[in-house]
Design a protein around this motif. Sequence first.
Motif, PDB file in Angstrom:
ATOM      1  N   PHE B 728       0.800  -1.209   0.000  1.00 42.45           N
ATOM      2  CA  PHE B 728       0.000   0.000   0.000  1.00 42.45           C
ATOM      3  C   PHE B 728       0.844   1.276   0.000  1.00 42.45           C
ATOM      4  O   PHE B 728       1.912   1.328   0.604  1.00 42.45           O
ATOM      5  CB  PHE B 728      -0.927   0.002   1.214  1.00 42.45           C
ATOM      6  CG  PHE B 728      -1.752  -1.240   1.297  1.00 42.45           C
ATOM      7  CD1 PHE B 728      -2.775  -1.462   0.382  1.00 42.45           C
ATOM      8  CD2 PHE B 728      -1.488  -2.212   2.262  1.00 42.45           C
ATOM      9  CE1 PHE B 728      -3.528  -2.623   0.444  1.00 42.45           C
ATOM     10  CE2 PHE B 728      -2.226  -3.365   2.321  1.00 42.45           C
ATOM     11  CZ  PHE B 728      -3.259  -3.589   1.409  1.00 42.45           C
ATOM     12  N   THR B 729       0.320   2.280  -0.656  1.00 45.58           N
ATOM     13  CA  THR B 729       0.954   3.593  -0.605  1.00 45.58           C
ATOM     14  C   THR B 729       0.584   4.240   0.723  1.00 45.58           C
ATOM     15  O   THR B 729      -0.247   3.737   1.470  1.00 45.58           O
ATOM     16  CB  THR B 729       0.425   4.487  -1.740  1.00 45.58           C
ATOM     17  OG1 THR B 729      -0.985   4.654  -1.551  1.00 45.58           O
ATOM     18  CG2 THR B 729       0.686   3.859  -3.099  1.00 45.58           C
ATOM     19  N   GLN B 730       1.211   5.368   0.984  1.00 44.78           N
ATOM     20  CA  GLN B 730       0.929   6.052   2.240  1.00 44.78           C
ATOM     21  C   GLN B 730      -0.540   6.438   2.348  1.00 44.78           C
ATOM     22  O   GLN B 730      -1.145   6.331   3.402  1.00 44.78           O
ATOM     23  CB  GLN B 730       1.818   7.299   2.365  1.00 44.78           C
ATOM     24  CG  GLN B 730       3.285   6.960   2.561  1.00 44.78           C
ATOM     25  CD  GLN B 730       3.515   6.153   3.837  1.00 44.78           C
ATOM     26  OE1 GLN B 730       3.316   6.649   4.928  1.00 44.78           O
ATOM     27  NE2 GLN B 730       3.928   4.907   3.698  1.00 44.78           N
ATOM     28  N   GLU B 731      -1.106   6.888   1.239  1.00 47.70           N
ATOM     29  CA  GLU B 731      -2.511   7.324   1.277  1.00 47.70           C
ATOM     30  C   GLU B 731      -3.412   6.132   1.571  1.00 47.70           C
ATOM     31  O   GLU B 731      -4.350   6.206   2.367  1.00 47.70           O
ATOM     32  CB  GLU B 731      -2.941   7.951  -0.062  1.00 47.70           C
ATOM     33  CG  GLU B 731      -2.244   9.258  -0.403  1.00 47.70           C
ATOM     34  CD  GLU B 731      -0.823   9.041  -0.912  1.00 47.70           C
ATOM     35  OE1 GLU B 731      -0.633   8.207  -1.816  1.00 47.70           O
ATOM     36  OE2 GLU B 731       0.109   9.678  -0.368  1.00 47.70           O
ATOM     37  N   GLN B 732      -3.087   4.997   0.921  1.00 50.31           N
ATOM     38  CA  GLN B 732      -3.893   3.797   1.136  1.00 50.31           C
ATOM     39  C   GLN B 732      -3.816   3.339   2.594  1.00 50.31           C
ATOM     40  O   GLN B 732      -4.822   2.977   3.198  1.00 50.31           O
ATOM     41  CB  GLN B 732      -3.430   2.678   0.211  1.00 50.31           C
ATOM     42  CG  GLN B 732      -3.921   2.874  -1.213  1.00 50.31           C
ATOM     43  CD  GLN B 732      -3.227   1.928  -2.176  1.00 50.31           C
ATOM     44  OE1 GLN B 732      -2.057   1.609  -1.997  1.00 50.31           O
ATOM     45  NE2 GLN B 732      -3.936   1.518  -3.197  1.00 50.31           N
ATOM     46  N   LEU B 733      -2.613   3.384   3.126  1.00 43.81           N
ATOM     47  CA  LEU B 733      -2.439   2.964   4.526  1.00 43.81           C
ATOM     48  C   LEU B 733      -3.270   3.836   5.450  1.00 43.81           C
ATOM     49  O   LEU B 733      -3.882   3.359   6.406  1.00 43.81           O
ATOM     50  CB  LEU B 733      -0.964   3.041   4.931  1.00 43.81           C
ATOM     51  CG  LEU B 733      -0.074   1.872   4.535  1.00 43.81           C
ATOM     52  CD1 LEU B 733       1.350   2.129   4.964  1.00 43.81           C
ATOM     53  CD2 LEU B 733      -0.574   0.570   5.147  1.00 43.81           C
ATOM     54  N   ALA B 734      -3.296   5.121   5.142  1.00 40.23           N
ATOM     55  CA  ALA B 734      -4.060   6.046   5.976  1.00 40.23           C
ATOM     56  C   ALA B 734      -5.543   5.684   5.963  1.00 40.23           C
ATOM     57  O   ALA B 734      -6.274   5.956   6.921  1.00 40.23           O
ATOM     58  CB  ALA B 734      -3.853   7.479   5.494  1.00 40.23           C
ATOM     59  N   GLY B 735      -5.983   5.024   4.876  1.00 43.39           N
ATOM     60  CA  GLY B 735      -7.390   4.678   4.769  1.00 43.39           C
ATOM     61  C   GLY B 735      -7.771   3.398   5.500  1.00 43.39           C
ATOM     62  O   GLY B 735      -8.950   3.105   5.670  1.00 43.39           O
ATOM     63  N   ILE B 736      -6.768   2.616   5.915  1.00 43.30           N
ATOM     64  CA  ILE B 736      -7.077   1.340   6.570  1.00 43.30           C
ATOM     65  C   ILE B 736      -7.252   1.575   8.073  1.00 43.30           C
ATOM     66  O   ILE B 736      -6.450   2.256   8.694  1.00 43.30           O
ATOM     67  CB  ILE B 736      -5.931   0.333   6.350  1.00 43.30           C
ATOM     68  CG1 ILE B 736      -5.761   0.069   4.842  1.00 43.30           C
ATOM     69  CG2 ILE B 736      -6.193  -0.964   7.106  1.00 43.30           C
ATOM     70  CD1 ILE B 736      -4.554  -0.789   4.513  1.00 43.30           C
ATOM     71  N   THR B 737      -8.309   1.001   8.648  1.00 41.01           N
ATOM     72  CA  THR B 737      -8.434   1.098  10.108  1.00 41.01           C
ATOM     73  C   THR B 737      -7.531   0.047  10.731  1.00 41.01           C
ATOM     74  O   THR B 737      -7.712  -1.144  10.483  1.00 41.01           O
ATOM     75  CB  THR B 737      -9.877   0.792  10.560  1.00 41.01           C
ATOM     76  OG1 THR B 737     -10.749   1.074   9.476  1.00 41.01           O
ATOM     77  CG2 THR B 737     -10.231   1.563  11.796  1.00 41.01           C
ATOM     78  N   PRO B 738      -6.572   0.473  11.497  1.00 37.39           N
ATOM     79  CA  PRO B 738      -5.641  -0.511  12.066  1.00 37.39           C
ATOM     80  C   PRO B 738      -6.332  -1.399  13.092  1.00 37.39           C
ATOM     81  O   PRO B 738      -7.168  -0.927  13.843  1.00 37.39           O
ATOM     82  CB  PRO B 738      -4.557   0.345  12.711  1.00 37.39           C
ATOM     83  CG  PRO B 738      -5.146   1.699  12.868  1.00 37.39           C
ATOM     84  CD  PRO B 738      -6.245   1.850  11.876  1.00 37.39           C
ATOM     85  N   ARG B 739      -5.965  -2.688  13.081  1.00 41.28           N
ATOM     86  CA  ARG B 739      -6.454  -3.554  14.157  1.00 41.28           C
ATOM     87  C   ARG B 739      -5.649  -3.205  15.408  1.00 41.28           C
ATOM     88  O   ARG B 739      -4.546  -2.669  15.321  1.00 41.28           O
ATOM     89  CB  ARG B 739      -6.289  -5.019  13.778  1.00 41.28           C
ATOM     90  CG  ARG B 739      -4.843  -5.449  13.567  1.00 41.28           C
ATOM     91  CD  ARG B 739      -4.782  -6.938  13.208  1.00 41.28           C
ATOM     92  NE  ARG B 739      -3.461  -7.261  12.692  1.00 41.28           N
ATOM     93  CZ  ARG B 739      -2.799  -8.373  13.020  1.00 41.28           C
ATOM     94  NH1 ARG B 739      -3.309  -9.228  13.867  1.00 41.28           N
ATOM     95  NH2 ARG B 739      -1.611  -8.639  12.501  1.00 41.28           N
ATOM     96  N   SER B 740      -6.211  -3.500  16.557  1.00 38.22           N
ATOM     97  CA  SER B 740      -5.529  -3.046  17.774  1.00 38.22           C
ATOM     98  C   SER B 740      -4.388  -3.991  18.122  1.00 38.22           C
ATOM     99  O   SER B 740      -4.455  -5.186  17.876  1.00 38.22           O
ATOM    100  CB  SER B 740      -6.517  -2.971  18.922  1.00 38.22           C
ATOM    101  OG  SER B 740      -6.943  -4.271  19.238  1.00 38.22           O
ATOM    102  N   GLY B 741      -3.324  -3.408  18.702  1.00 42.52           N
ATOM    103  CA  GLY B 741      -2.103  -4.185  18.981  1.00 42.52           C
ATOM    104  C   GLY B 741      -2.237  -5.038  20.204  1.00 42.52           C
ATOM    105  O   GLY B 741      -2.431  -4.629  21.268  1.00 42.52           O
TER     106      GLY B 741
END
Lengths: 328, 741, 130
Positions: B728-741
Amino acid sequence: MNIYLIIRKVVQSAILIVSMAAVLFVIFRLMPGNPAELFLHDARTHFATKQELQIIEARLGLTGGKWNFENFLIYMKDMFTFNFGYDYYSQESVATLIGNSMPYSLLLLGTALALSFVVGLPLGILATWYHGKKKEAVINTSNLILNSIPYFILAIVFYLYFVAFYPIFPVRGSFSTFDLYHMYDPSILVTVLWKMTLPLLSLVLVEEAAHVLTMRAAMVSVMGEDFITTARAKGVAERTIFFRHAARNAMIPVSTRMALEFAFLTSGAIFVEAIFSWPGIGTLIYQSALNEDYPVSEGALFTISLVVIIAYSIIDFVHAWLDPRISA
Amino acid sequence: MAAELIQKKSSAQKGTETILEVKDFSVKFKTFRGELNALDRINLELKNGEILGIIGESGSGKSTLALSLMGMIPENGKVEGRVRLFGKTVAATDISGEALLKMKRKKAKILSEKLRNIRWKDVSMVFQGSMNAFNPVYTIYKQIAEVYRIHTDYDEERIRKKVTETVKRAGLNPVILNSFPHELSGGMKQRAVIAMALALNPSLVIADEPTTGLDVVTQARIITELKNIVIKRVNSMMIISHDIGVVAQLATRVVVLYSGWIMESGSIEDIYLRPSNPYTKASLESYPSIASEKIFMKGIPGTPPDPINPPPGCRFAPRCFFAREICSREEPPFAQVEPGHFSKCHFAAEVISSGGRGKVEVKDEQFGSGVSADDKVLIVENLSKFYDLRTSLAGRLFSRASQRRIVRAVDHVSLDIRTSEILGIVGESGSGKTTFGRTAIALIPSSGGDVKLKVGTNELSKSVSESDGHAIGITVGNEEYMDVTALRRGQRNYKLLRKKTQIIFQDPYDSLDPKMTVFDVIREPIIAHRTTRDPEQVLMMVRDTLASVKLTPPENFLYRYPHELSGGERQRVAAARALVLRPEVLVADEPISMLDVSLRAGFMNLLLELRNRFGVTIIYITHDIASARYVSDRIVVLYLGIAVEMGSSEDIVRYPHHPYTRALIDAVPNPTPNWNPRELKIVGDIGNAVNVPKGCRFYERCVYAQDMCRVTPPPVQTDGAHWYLCHFTQEQLAGITPRSG
Amino acid sequence: MEVSEEPAEDEMAQARNLRLSREAIFTYAAYPLLLLGALLVLPLPFSYLGIFHYSTVMPDVLVISGISVMFFGAFYDFGAKGYVMELIDNHFRITEIDMNHIYKQQVKLMGIYIGLGLLYVVCGVIIFAF
Ligand SMILES: Nc1ncnc2c1ncn2[C@@H]1O[C@H](COP(=O)(O)OP(=O)(O)OP(=O)(O)O)[C@@H](O)[C@H]1O
Ligand code: SF4
Ligand code: SF4
Ligand SMILES: [Mg+2]
């Protein structure tokens, strides 16, 4: 514990015993001279004829030369059926001789081992407990000195003092193999214990010193560990820190030495028994060695090694139980 | 947010009772060499609700102070002054290790009883080196339960409930209770230790180096944990560390120790923003930080004083940039400079008003200069190093058939290293940094890929003379290179390679032969490479090299043995040995991690200077991103044998693109007061490079991971010089909701 | 994150690993066999020259060697310690199952060595009976 590990340890002990029997075979055959001739000569019967010699050779397992293979097979079979042949002199079966003296040796060794632990380990812990005080110095120096004395020297000193010059303890006579089985009789019990005092002391004093020193060294190193500081900070009483936290860890290096110490003790016991004529296996070995009585020596050494190896394996399991980190 | 809470909480309770009072407190240890003054007339107070940070390098007396607070001064320790905790005296002349030793049995018993009752209930401790805080022969359960057994009269069942609750609250699965300590990982053990410290809800927790020896990610997690504890569970905490960044994240008030003295004490802002003591100031300026502009760190010259014979006057005088004549004569007073802000310095007022030590801006002379992107000294292509545990007989015998036993220590790494650049290689332990450094210069053979090292024309002995017929010489563009991976030991060009590439190891204590003098150590490569036989010239080379690593005057060092040198000096000798033949490429494998903090900046500056003066290319391997950013021009991030991101060091630190790099950067502590660590976006711990996922190697720990990541290896995303490995590009990554660590 | 069991290798790889493991066992077993061969053959010329009596001395030698082989098989760890160190160095998680497997392989080899030791003894007996 892992089943394969147990199998391995048990087989190891078994093989150790077999190897040891083989080693004894070789050692005794590497000695110079022909035992059969020796036997006839020493027994002072009469000048041996060839036939007589052959008969004796057959009885001693020497037919066809010392290294005859058949003899080896017979020897091995005999060893493991405890059929050690006959005493050159008394013609008694060696197995019986050993059977008669074994209980005495076990009594002496067992008591010595137990006592030296019961005295040595706490003393080692106490030496650390009294760290920096006079008591520590006393415990340390006395045990350092004791530990540097060989068993037999101490035994000889005791003998000279308490048997030769001030005959407090009886040594010879008035003691039959029978006595041991009548120890429930108080008067016999006292006789046995009284006779045992000196050999026991000679063994225990030296052996206990070894335990004190190893235990102390182990305690000192464990007391410097982080988990001891943590325990102290937790408010654990100093006594508990010593006896529960430190001592248990210090036992690990001590238990590895235990096997070695037991072997030392056994070898020491041979001399000590002989000096005090304690009717154990040590005296038997000593006598038979002097008389070049091979069957007795072989049988007795084999038996005693057997005992040591079995003790070794037991100690091995104790060690594994003490230290949960034990692995390959 | 956490810091605000701490602030709020502490201000709410501020000025209430004093729980700790240390008055004119000294500890002297009897040693073989003489009396060692570990703490010298310390004055200290801790009010309810405060979080006191204690900063100091190794040997400054931090641990001694912590032990004193618990009334646990070692037996060879003599005490003056006193320490009062919750109104009870826990250390004084008649309450010390030595005093207890001399005391009458009965009295000693009563006293120990009294001290024991305070321990853990009122004040508990997380020890330095928590790895060994548990007794190896008892289960974790037994050891935590012990705390309740001693201090409460709960029955067995209640204890069991309490212990389970305690570990659950520390974020641990209660199944670990039945484990023995050696069965837990470092991070788990540390959590268990913290859980145990909190078992009785003490009012004060002392944490002595709680994160030393842990990976950055684990360190950040533990710090967050401690922070939560302060907010939710205990009133006061004392946090002891040599790491200014760790203390900054937790403390509200700070004390700086140096050689048994308190050099400075005050609120965290006082210390970090308006230091009034030259030692504090120099320490702050020697701490590489990634949050601020890259500035030149002057470092602190010299070494900490001998604790048995400290210098007269001010103990810091021999190293102090502010020192004047009076300093080596008279001991400075511990005086107030501002309300609540104390400093032990003759010139405290001047120091505080002088601002920085004259901030030095990033200058080309000091940092990267004139490195050309086209001039490559080392070309690494698909370099791999796999260890197959099944190559050995024992490995084949004992590996289970269902298990992989191939370690991909370095897995197809490609990069160019430019002439005279410093390339930082960062990653957690187990990421393959060291293996990469060693295979790149063929110190250990690689399993695949090519490495080409630039050589001068006619420097190579011609390939025809090589026995195995491999063409060693290769021309790339206009330059001659040698094919390092094709070289075999014993070939003539192998010697050339060894001469052109050198290595400095992590541990200066191990890497020098204790039986060789400094002269012998440095002369060794000259002899081995038969550079010259003329003894005069050898001596000159050795002396020049010693001077170039700042061991001056060289005569003072030539005939010393390693044990007569300090850690920093030893590491310099190791550097001198590596440099004496003027190599082109120098691999420095964690060269500062074993050094005292005050010496680190000095060594990093040395690396920079060597590059600038001699044009040597340096591969700087480290787990410490801040130091990598300080010395290197570019940084490459390794994760389980793969290079996941590469770019200029400023880009990597400011605009990390790869999810892993982001987590690493977020985890780096920062030496600014009340700094808020960002939430760590990473899952789990670094595993092993064995069962690597088919797709992205970071898949199992990535909070952005999608289904495709599991099966498809990610492509390179790049904007020119800065690249990273991700789907993913930076923009795409920004669009993904991260799962919690 | 609890570390999960390492996923199994695919079937082909497993078969290969199994083969490798068997080969390792054969290799370990080969040494005492070679030694036995050497022991049987090497003294032949000397006995031919009449320096010693092959059929009387060899049985002893063989039996002693056989016992030595058994001894070795029982007490040598076959490189297990080094292997475990290697695992630790490479950040492997060593489980009960791994240790169990290691012990099992050791027991297997121990059995093989004891068998080979017995083979020595049998050879000795045969030579003797000859
Ligand atoms: N029991 C002891 N006997 C003799 N000297 C000691 C003892 N304990 C500590 N010291 C010495 O006292 C000084 C201060 O030690 P301390 O352990 O308090 O330092 P520290 O700041 O915690 O260092 P580190 O960061 O290495 O833990 C050191 O010089 C140390 O060698
Ligand atoms: S008193 Fe002098 S030497 Fe000490 S810190 Fe202050 S200026 Fe430096
Ligand atoms: S490819 Fe997927 S798993 Fe890998 S770093 Fe990018 S988002 Fe995470
Ligand atoms: Mg410390």
